[in-house]
Design a protein around this motif. Structure first.
Motif, PDB file in Angstrom:
ATOM      1  N   GLN A   1       8.043 -34.074  -3.890  1.00 61.34           N
ATOM      2  CA  GLN A   1       6.709 -33.887  -4.491  1.00 61.34           C
ATOM      3  C   GLN A   1       6.278 -32.427  -4.316  1.00 61.34           C
ATOM      4  OE1 GLN A   1       4.343 -36.759  -2.339  1.00 61.34           O
ATOM      5  NE2 GLN A   1       4.823 -38.417  -3.766  1.00 61.34           N
ATOM      6  N   TYR A  23       5.173 -29.715  -7.121  1.00 61.10           N
ATOM      7  CA  TYR A  23       3.825 -29.153  -7.156  1.00 61.10           C
ATOM      8  C   TYR A  23       3.889 -27.616  -7.144  1.00 61.10           C
ATOM      9  CZ  TYR A  23       2.323 -33.905  -5.836  1.00 61.10           C
ATOM     10  OH  TYR A  23       2.114 -35.257  -5.794  1.00 61.10           O
ATOM     11  N   SER A  44      -1.029 -28.022 -10.144  1.00 56.01           N
ATOM     12  CA  SER A  44      -0.660 -28.768  -8.947  1.00 56.01           C
ATOM     13  C   SER A  44      -1.734 -29.771  -8.542  1.00 56.01           C
ATOM     14  CB  SER A  44      -0.410 -27.769  -7.818  1.00 56.01           C
ATOM     15  OG  SER A  44      -0.318 -28.419  -6.595  1.00 56.01           O
ATOM     16  N   ARG A  76      -1.309 -33.811  -8.260  1.00 56.25           N
ATOM     17  CA  ARG A  76      -1.448 -34.467  -6.958  1.00 56.25           C
ATOM     18  C   ARG A  76      -2.396 -35.652  -7.044  1.00 56.25           C
ATOM     19  NH1 ARG A  76      -0.229 -31.470  -1.938  1.00 56.25           N
ATOM     20  NH2 ARG A  76       0.426 -29.419  -2.666  1.00 56.25           N
ATOM     21  N   LYS A  77      -3.533 -35.426  -7.711  1.00 60.90           N
ATOM     22  CA  LYS A  77      -4.557 -36.478  -7.819  1.00 60.90           C
ATOM     23  C   LYS A  77      -3.979 -37.678  -8.593  1.00 60.90           C
ATOM     24  CE  LYS A  77      -9.175 -37.546  -9.453  1.00 60.90           C
ATOM     25  NZ  LYS A  77      -8.622 -38.805  -9.942  1.00 60.90           N
ATOM     26  N   ASN A 102      -1.464 -39.608  -6.523  1.00 64.76           N
ATOM     27  CA  ASN A 102      -2.131 -40.445  -5.513  1.00 64.76           C
ATOM     28  C   ASN A 102      -2.737 -41.691  -6.152  1.00 64.76           C
ATOM     29  OD1 ASN A 102      -1.460 -38.799  -3.405  1.00 64.76           O
ATOM     30  ND2 ASN A 102      -3.331 -37.569  -3.537  1.00 64.76           N
TER      31      ASN A 102
END
Lengths: 271, 271
Positions: free
Chosen positions: A159, A163, A178, A182-183, A186
């Motif tokens: 990951q 990113y 990035s 990421r959000k 998640n």
């Protein structure tokens, strides 16, 4: 035990052999010795010698125009790769059932380092077979629901690398940057599935869900994809999640069990 | 150019690498270094060295219990084998259509030396999926309609070898003896298809037909198989032959054309 100079030579020949395999890809399925030599950086004489050896075992085969291609004997051995064969065996009947039930396309994929690989694909009536998502092909881990599920369950190192490397726009909807990625990742992990609405392609939308192996870790991903004209992709979530659960249960059983026993003789049930 | 002793050593390392691949089969999908060493006849230290190298490239992967299995990276390269990928690409949509139309099982196979190999299989409702005809598995060239078609179009050397080696009874209906098998093979070639009525298995019957490549030679075989309770296998001949013709036409097109071009980015049409 051999001495270290022989060790070194052994390793370098294995390297060269694997370099030759690595010259072949979906755009280069048949190559001449000169092309293999250029692509691998190996001298022509060495390439010729190794190619002859690989040919006699069946790892390579002769193709038209003095070219060579990957041999069926290598495919036979490689089709034992458990991440392919076990996922496929567990998934196949459930994928076909889902395809029949929804008339959409169903895909199976797994992660290999920083990419996804299509393991299996069945086209529904709504998505005409157009040669894309070719089994064995790689795809990026961010630009589709399948990719996002595989990314959400990847090691933190994979990951982090993605990113920091950043994404390349596939359509106007590709998640860039990035922080948004990421959000998204998640969210996908928390929710248990990913949705793409015309993200990888203008006229298609789909959902993807993880397949868990016997030890609980995510080993593959199943996706359901159809024309975006057929309504919201969210309608596909329920049947997809039921299928993903069935495949995970089947896989856990397979991983706990011995490989399917051979029938008498060889496999002669088919015609 | 390297000297001949290095040539010899190169070849022997390629041999050892291929020997390691050859240890894996459907009954041995995960092996320890000691098991690979025993099965290949290579010293443990050499085996360990080669396994480490193959592991770092992805040709092997770690499995549970200190074992190793075939890696997805090798499957990725091997899935380019044209005899698999081209036949499959040409056949897939037509096989699925035939399966839908007849509700029977459809199989794709090719010959590798003196055996058949299952390339693809779709189960119909009439033939429950039971893990047999596993994709990648071998089967004898005489005990099923698929095998008989592949044998009928094999080189005379392959046929001669099988006639002299003789057949092993799979069921009470397995054709035994060189002369009856020769006659059967000639009939299959003349007629253009093979029929088996409960020959490979008590409750199944099927038909098989050759798939011709661009140059006219037979490169694969398609078969349609169902419960013998559903009537005579001869009823399946007409739809099967139509499918075989469609696949052959598709394959000729593919073999004349360049491989399917890549979409923008990678393959991101699926979800």
């Amino acid at each position: 035990m051999q001495n270290s100079s022989v060790d070194h030579s052994d390793r370098s020949v294995v390297d060269r052999t694997l370099k030759i395999f690595g010259c072949f890809n979906v755009r280069n399925t048949a190559l001449t010795v000169s092309e293999i030599s250029r692509s691998s950086g190996l001298p022509v004489a060495t390439t010729y010698r190794l190619v002859s050896k690989l040919l006699s075992w069946g790892a390579l085969e002769r193709a038209a125009g003095n070219k060579y291609s990957i041999g069926l004997r290598l495919w036979e051995v490689a089709s034992l790769a458990p991440r392919h064969s076990m996922s496929r065996t567990a998934a196949l009947p459930h994928m076909l059932e889902l395809q029949k039930e929804t008339n959409s396309s169903v895909f199976l994929s797994a992660r290999e380092e920083g990419d996804g690989i299509w393991l299996e694909s069945f086209w529904g009536d709504g998505v005409p077979y157009d040669g894309s998502c070719i089994v064995g092909n790689r795809f990026p881990l961010y630009a589709s629901a399948s990719g996002q599920v595989l990314l959400a369950h990847a090691d933190p190192a994979v990951q982090g690398e993605l990113y920091s490397r950043g994404t390349r726009a596939v359509t106007g909807r590709t998640v860039a940057g990035s922080l948004p990625l990421r959000k998204l990742v998640n969210d996908v992990k928390r929710r248990g599935y990913a949705v793409d609405d015309c993200e990888p392609c203008d006229d298609l939308s789909g959902v993807a869900a993880p397949i868990h192996g016997g030890c609980g870790s995510v080993v593959a991903c199943v996706a359901l994809c159809g024309s975006s004209a057929d309504g919201s992709p969210h309608q596909r979530v329920k049947p997809l999640l039921a299928t993903a659960r069935r495949i995970s249960r089947e896989l856990a059983k397979l991983q706990g069990a011995r490989p399917p026993s051979q029938r008498r003789g060889l496999d002669h049930r088919g015609s």
